[in-house]
Write a protein that holds these residues in place. Structure first.
Motif, PDB file in Angstrom:
ATOM      1  N   HIS A 196      17.661  73.066-111.573  1.00 23.50           N
ATOM      2  CA  HIS A 196      18.482  71.859-111.654  1.00 23.50           C
ATOM      3  C   HIS A 196      18.777  71.629-113.140  1.00 23.50           C
ATOM      4  O   HIS A 196      18.018  72.055-114.003  1.00 23.50           O
ATOM      5  CB  HIS A 196      17.794  70.654-110.999  1.00 23.50           C
ATOM      6  CG  HIS A 196      16.800  69.973-111.874  1.00 23.50           C
ATOM      7  ND1 HIS A 196      15.570  70.517-112.147  1.00 23.50           N
ATOM      8  CD2 HIS A 196      16.870  68.794-112.555  1.00 23.50           C
ATOM      9  CE1 HIS A 196      14.910  69.693-112.958  1.00 23.50           C
ATOM     10  NE2 HIS A 196      15.667  68.650-113.218  1.00 23.50           N
ATOM     11  N   VAL A 197      19.926  70.980-113.381  1.00 26.55           N
ATOM     12  CA  VAL A 197      20.349  70.819-114.770  1.00 26.55           C
ATOM     13  C   VAL A 197      19.668  69.558-115.316  1.00 26.55           C
ATOM     14  O   VAL A 197      20.189  68.457-115.217  1.00 26.55           O
ATOM     15  CB  VAL A 197      21.888  70.781-114.872  1.00 26.55           C
ATOM     16  CG1 VAL A 197      22.335  70.709-116.311  1.00 26.55           C
ATOM     17  CG2 VAL A 197      22.474  72.030-114.222  1.00 26.55           C
ATOM     18  N   GLY A 198      18.474  69.713-115.855  1.00 25.47           N
ATOM     19  CA  GLY A 198      17.668  68.587-116.333  1.00 25.47           C
ATOM     20  C   GLY A 198      17.732  68.443-117.840  1.00 25.47           C
ATOM     21  O   GLY A 198      18.723  68.796-118.467  1.00 25.47           O
ATOM     22  N   PRO A 199      16.650  67.946-118.449  1.00 27.64           N
ATOM     23  CA  PRO A 199      16.666  67.713-119.899  1.00 27.64           C
ATOM     24  C   PRO A 199      16.814  69.008-120.695  1.00 27.64           C
ATOM     25  O   PRO A 199      16.440  70.075-120.210  1.00 27.64           O
ATOM     26  CB  PRO A 199      15.305  67.077-120.181  1.00 27.64           C
ATOM     27  CG  PRO A 199      14.562  67.024-118.918  1.00 27.64           C
ATOM     28  CD  PRO A 199      15.390  67.575-117.824  1.00 27.64           C
ATOM     29  N   THR A 200      17.365  68.902-121.863  1.00 29.25           N
ATOM     30  CA  THR A 200      17.454  70.067-122.748  1.00 29.25           C
ATOM     31  C   THR A 200      17.236  69.605-124.180  1.00 29.25           C
ATOM     32  O   THR A 200      17.255  68.402-124.457  1.00 29.25           O
ATOM     33  CB  THR A 200      18.826  70.759-122.615  1.00 29.25           C
ATOM     34  OG1 THR A 200      18.805  71.970-123.352  1.00 29.25           O
ATOM     35  CG2 THR A 200      19.971  69.899-123.122  1.00 29.25           C
ATOM     36  N   LEU A 201      17.038  70.542-125.091  1.00 30.26           N
ATOM     37  CA  LEU A 201      16.884  70.186-126.504  1.00 30.26           C
ATOM     38  C   LEU A 201      18.141  69.485-126.985  1.00 30.26           C
ATOM     39  O   LEU A 201      19.224  70.061-126.936  1.00 30.26           O
ATOM     40  CB  LEU A 201      16.703  71.457-127.342  1.00 30.26           C
ATOM     41  CG  LEU A 201      15.357  72.159-127.297  1.00 30.26           C
ATOM     42  CD1 LEU A 201      15.365  73.339-128.243  1.00 30.26           C
ATOM     43  CD2 LEU A 201      14.229  71.210-127.636  1.00 30.26           C
ATOM     44  N   SER A 202      18.000  68.254-127.421  1.00 30.28           N
ATOM     45  CA  SER A 202      19.167  67.531-127.927  1.00 30.28           C
ATOM     46  C   SER A 202      18.721  66.139-128.345  1.00 30.28           C
ATOM     47  O   SER A 202      17.930  65.512-127.647  1.00 30.28           O
ATOM     48  CB  SER A 202      20.228  67.413-126.833  1.00 30.28           C
ATOM     49  OG  SER A 202      21.272  66.592-127.245  1.00 30.28           O
ATOM     50  N   THR A 203      19.246  65.672-129.482  1.00 27.27           N
ATOM     51  CA  THR A 203      18.946  64.290-129.860  1.00 27.27           C
ATOM     52  C   THR A 203      20.072  63.359-129.421  1.00 27.27           C
ATOM     53  O   THR A 203      20.047  62.179-129.725  1.00 27.27           O
ATOM     54  CB  THR A 203      18.671  64.200-131.367  1.00 27.27           C
ATOM     55  OG1 THR A 203      19.661  64.967-132.054  1.00 27.27           O
ATOM     56  CG2 THR A 203      17.318  64.737-131.699  1.00 27.27           C
ATOM     57  N   HIS A 204      21.044  63.937-128.740  1.00 26.96           N
ATOM     58  CA  HIS A 204      21.990  63.223-127.862  1.00 26.96           C
ATOM     59  C   HIS A 204      23.131  62.442-128.512  1.00 26.96           C
ATOM     60  O   HIS A 204      23.842  61.745-127.797  1.00 26.96           O
ATOM     61  CB  HIS A 204      21.267  62.220-126.938  1.00 26.96           C
ATOM     62  CG  HIS A 204      19.955  62.680-126.430  1.00 26.96           C
ATOM     63  ND1 HIS A 204      19.796  63.854-125.742  1.00 26.96           N
ATOM     64  CD2 HIS A 204      18.723  62.131-126.508  1.00 26.96           C
ATOM     65  CE1 HIS A 204      18.538  63.987-125.411  1.00 26.96           C
ATOM     66  NE2 HIS A 204      17.853  62.975-125.888  1.00 26.96           N
ATOM     67  N   ILE A 205      23.315  62.465-129.796  1.00 25.82           N
ATOM     68  CA  ILE A 205      24.362  61.597-130.359  1.00 25.82           C
ATOM     69  C   ILE A 205      25.749  62.100-129.939  1.00 25.82           C
ATOM     70  O   ILE A 205      26.051  63.279-130.081  1.00 25.82           O
ATOM     71  CB  ILE A 205      24.234  61.491-131.893  1.00 25.82           C
ATOM     72  CG1 ILE A 205      22.908  60.835-132.236  1.00 25.82           C
ATOM     73  CG2 ILE A 205      25.394  60.707-132.481  1.00 25.82           C
ATOM     74  CD1 ILE A 205      22.563  60.848-133.703  1.00 25.82           C
ATOM     75  N   ILE A 206      26.529  61.186-129.405  1.00 29.01           N
ATOM     76  CA  ILE A 206      27.866  61.501-128.890  1.00 29.01           C
ATOM     77  C   ILE A 206      28.847  60.561-129.574  1.00 29.01           C
ATOM     78  O   ILE A 206      28.611  59.349-129.611  1.00 29.01           O
ATOM     79  CB  ILE A 206      27.902  61.245-127.368  1.00 29.01           C
ATOM     80  CG1 ILE A 206      26.954  62.212-126.653  1.00 29.01           C
ATOM     81  CG2 ILE A 206      29.310  61.349-126.823  1.00 29.01           C
ATOM     82  CD1 ILE A 206      26.635  61.772-125.249  1.00 29.01           C
ATOM     83  N   GLY A 207      29.931  61.089-130.125  1.00 28.60           N
ATOM     84  CA  GLY A 207      30.839  60.226-130.891  1.00 28.60           C
ATOM     85  C   GLY A 207      32.233  60.106-130.308  1.00 28.60           C
ATOM     86  O   GLY A 207      32.923  59.124-130.548  1.00 28.60           O
ATOM     87  N   GLU A 208      32.670  61.096-129.523  1.00 27.84           N
ATOM     88  CA  GLU A 208      34.020  61.043-128.961  1.00 27.84           C
ATOM     89  C   GLU A 208      34.075  59.965-127.884  1.00 27.84           C
ATOM     90  O   GLU A 208      33.042  59.615-127.290  1.00 27.84           O
ATOM     91  CB  GLU A 208      34.382  62.388-128.327  1.00 27.84           C
ATOM     92  CG  GLU A 208      34.490  63.527-129.317  1.00 27.84           C
ATOM     93  CD  GLU A 208      35.814  63.586-130.040  1.00 27.84           C
ATOM     94  OE1 GLU A 208      36.762  62.893-129.612  1.00 27.84           O
ATOM     95  OE2 GLU A 208      35.907  64.330-131.032  1.00 27.84           O
ATOM     96  N   VAL A 209      35.256  59.448-127.611  1.00 25.19           N
ATOM     97  CA  VAL A 209      35.408  58.440-126.561  1.00 25.19           C
ATOM     98  C   VAL A 209      36.365  58.956-125.479  1.00 25.19           C
ATOM     99  O   VAL A 209      36.035  59.007-124.295  1.00 25.19           O
ATOM    100  CB  VAL A 209      35.920  57.104-127.150  1.00 25.19           C
ATOM    101  CG1 VAL A 209      36.112  56.065-126.052  1.00 25.19           C
ATOM    102  CG2 VAL A 209      34.946  56.580-128.210  1.00 25.19           C
ATOM    103  N   ASP A 210      37.572  59.392-125.929  1.00 19.43           N
ATOM    104  CA  ASP A 210      38.645  59.726-124.976  1.00 19.43           C
ATOM    105  C   ASP A 210      38.238  60.785-123.953  1.00 19.43           C
ATOM    106  O   ASP A 210      38.508  60.646-122.766  1.00 19.43           O
ATOM    107  CB  ASP A 210      39.873  60.253-125.726  1.00 19.43           C
ATOM    108  CG  ASP A 210      40.523  59.168-126.540  1.00 19.43           C
ATOM    109  OD1 ASP A 210      40.028  58.025-126.481  1.00 19.43           O
ATOM    110  OD2 ASP A 210      41.502  59.465-127.232  1.00 19.43           O
ATOM    111  N   VAL A 211      37.569  61.851-124.441  1.00 20.92           N
ATOM    112  CA  VAL A 211      37.305  62.975-123.544  1.00 20.92           C
ATOM    113  C   VAL A 211      36.370  62.564-122.406  1.00 20.92           C
ATOM    114  O   VAL A 211      36.470  63.068-121.280  1.00 20.92           O
ATOM    115  CB  VAL A 211      36.786  64.199-124.348  1.00 20.92           C
ATOM    116  CG1 VAL A 211      35.340  64.030-124.777  1.00 20.92           C
ATOM    117  CG2 VAL A 211      36.952  65.486-123.555  1.00 20.92           C
ATOM    118  N   TYR A 212      35.497  61.585-122.645  1.00 21.30           N
ATOM    119  CA  TYR A 212      34.596  61.130-121.587  1.00 21.30           C
ATOM    120  C   TYR A 212      35.344  60.251-120.568  1.00 21.30           C
ATOM    121  O   TYR A 212      34.989  60.214-119.392  1.00 21.30           O
ATOM    122  CB  TYR A 212      33.381  60.399-122.192  1.00 21.30           C
ATOM    123  CG  TYR A 212      32.585  61.356-123.057  1.00 21.30           C
ATOM    124  CD1 TYR A 212      31.698  62.253-122.486  1.00 21.30           C
ATOM    125  CD2 TYR A 212      32.790  61.427-124.438  1.00 21.30           C
ATOM    126  CE1 TYR A 212      31.011  63.184-123.258  1.00 21.30           C
ATOM    127  CE2 TYR A 212      32.112  62.349-125.217  1.00 21.30           C
ATOM    128  CZ  TYR A 212      31.229  63.224-124.627  1.00 21.30           C
ATOM    129  OH  TYR A 212      30.565  64.151-125.390  1.00 21.30           O
TER     130      TYR A 212
END
Ligand SMILES: Cc1cc2nc3c(=O)[nH]c(=O)nc-3n(C[C@H](O)[C@H](O)[C@H](O)COP(=O)(O)OP(=O)(O)OC[C@H]3O[C@@H](n4cnc5c(N)ncnc54)[C@H](O)[C@@H]3O)c2cc1C
Length: 389
Positions: free
Chosen positions: A35-51
């Motif tokens: 299953h696609v669970g947690p992965t290495l990442s500190t998660h910062i996301i900056g884009e808005v439009d694509v989401y």
């Protein structure tokens, strides 16, 4: 025969499947994870439009992760802070949430077949063109899949990139910093959602609030010290020495384990060949210090989807659509690749006593602070010229 086989079902693979699945293509999305669970990442996301385009923005906004609208840089005891300028807001949405939102969208599309727990081991070739993949399921059975295009969205150790001998165009030339992070409770949040960056003598630290009132704290440091940093007490001690953070610590407690990576080797690879194309970290792996891997993966997937649609509708040739895709990828990725190398290299430069005193004056004499602002354009130009050298 699938229109598209996508190997890797995280942010780049799942978003590509969503964009092309909504256009009606017959897609196989395959991942070796159960299953696609947690992965290495500190998660910062900056884009808005694509989401918004992916239609997961509302779920992100209600994930409990606060909007981050300020950026604060601590250089030793000095503090620089402003509203974010590169984006209207950033967020730190844990990957188990973000990737599951993507999967929920994938599952709404009956023309996308999702196959989990299949490890892709080989590609099928016909006259030097890639025409499919071969995987092994959990029971050791071989699975063969044929498709018009094979996409490697399989991350930084991409099997598809290896099997297609994707050429490395650029590689890190420095000893890259190790990364170690954890989720901590017991830190008072700042009144406005802020990404905090700390330059310390032996590390760079980044602290950002996530859901559940916790903070994700990541340290980056020379890889030779990785083992000692992995000690939770040592890591917590480093946090308590972050001078602008320590007064806000009430009862520091690590939730779960520390996670991270000792050796990082950033690269940019050629994007495509006959019948195959790479996207996300498989195509370019930039050091996490840049905090743009997720946005890059998803934005390049959106552009790849537009180009693949033209190809699959026989509107344009493979060469033309891939040239357009690579141009976008290069223009987006190369500046970030070089910037992340320069930021890491700067970590080694020590700040002298006299430089510290001068900065203290600039920060504490209001007339100097105002004059610094008045001359900021000239200073920025000097700094940008330095960076170009
Ligand atoms: C410590 C760390 C911190 C980071 N912090 C940030 C951050 O704050 N912000 C940010 O934007 N980015 C960050 N990144 C980068 C970000 O995590 C990646 O850029 C992003 O996950 C890339 O997405 P992807 O879909 O291309 O690849 P991945 O997320 O790596 O997904 C690849 C998928 O392919 C599957 N796969 C691999 N090989 C096979 C195979 N042979 N067969 C079948 N399936 C396969 C894997 O199981 C996986 O599900 C960080 C990275 C690290 C290491």
């Amino acid at each position: 025969m699938y229109d598209l086989i996508i190997v890797g079902a995280r942010c780049s693979g799942a978003s590509l499947a969503i964009f092309l699945g909504r256009l009606g293509y017959n897609i196989l999305l395959v991942d070796r994870a159960t299953h696609v669970g947690p992965t290495l990442s500190t998660h910062i996301i900056g884009e808005v439009d694509v989401y918004q385009h992916l239609r997961i923005e509302k779920r992100m906004n209600s994930s409990g992760a606060p909007f981050l609208t300020r950026f604060r840089v601590n250089v030793d005891s000095h503090l620089f802070e402003s509203d974010l300028i590169v984006t209207e807001r950033a967020m730190s949405v844990r990957r188990e949430l973000l990737d599951s939102y993507l999967m929920e969208e994938v599952k709404k599309l009956p023309n996308i077949k999702v196959e989990l727990a299949i490890n892709i081991k080989d590609v099928i070739k016909s006259n030097e063109k890639i025409t499919g993949v071969i995987g092994i399921d959990e029971n050791g059975n071989e699975k063969r899949y044929q498709g018009k295009v094979v996409v490697g969205a399989d991350g930084r150790n991409s099997t598809i990139a290896s099997l297609t001998n994707a050429r490395i165009e650029q590689q890190s030339s420095i000893d890259e910093l190790a990364v170690l992070y954890g989720y901590f409770s017991g830190i008072q949040p700042l009144p406005v959602g802020t990404i905090e960056w700390y330059w310390t003598k032996d590390s760079i630290a980044i602290c950002n609030p996530i859901d559940g009132g916790k903070h994700c704290i990541a340290f980056m440091f020379h890889p030779s010290n990785f083992k000692s940093w992995c000690n939770v007490d040592e890591f917590s001690c480093k946090i308590s020495k972050l001078n602008m953070l320590s007064p806000r610590i009430t009862n520091l407690s690590l939730e779960g384990n520390l996670k991270g990576i000792k050796r990082i080797n950033s690269y940019v690879k050629n994007t495509h060949g006959e019948g195959w194309v790479l996207v996300g970290d498989a195509s370019a792996n930039i050091h996490p210090i840049s905090g743009v891997g997720i946005d890059n993966a998803i934005c390049t997937s959106e552009v790849l989807a537009i180009q693949l649609d033209k190809y699959l509708r026989n509107q344009e040739s493979w060469t033309d659509v891939m040239t357009e895709y690579k141009k976008y990828r290069d223009e987006r990725i190369y500046p970030q690749f070089y910037a992340s190398q320069k930021t890491q290299a700067l970590h080694k430069t020590a700040i002298t006593e006299s430089q510290n005193s001068a900065t203290s004056m600039l920060c504490t004499f209001p007339s100097l602070a105002k004059n610094l602002t008045i001359r900021s354009e000239a200073i920025l130009q000097i700094l940008q010229e330095d960076e170009h050298e």
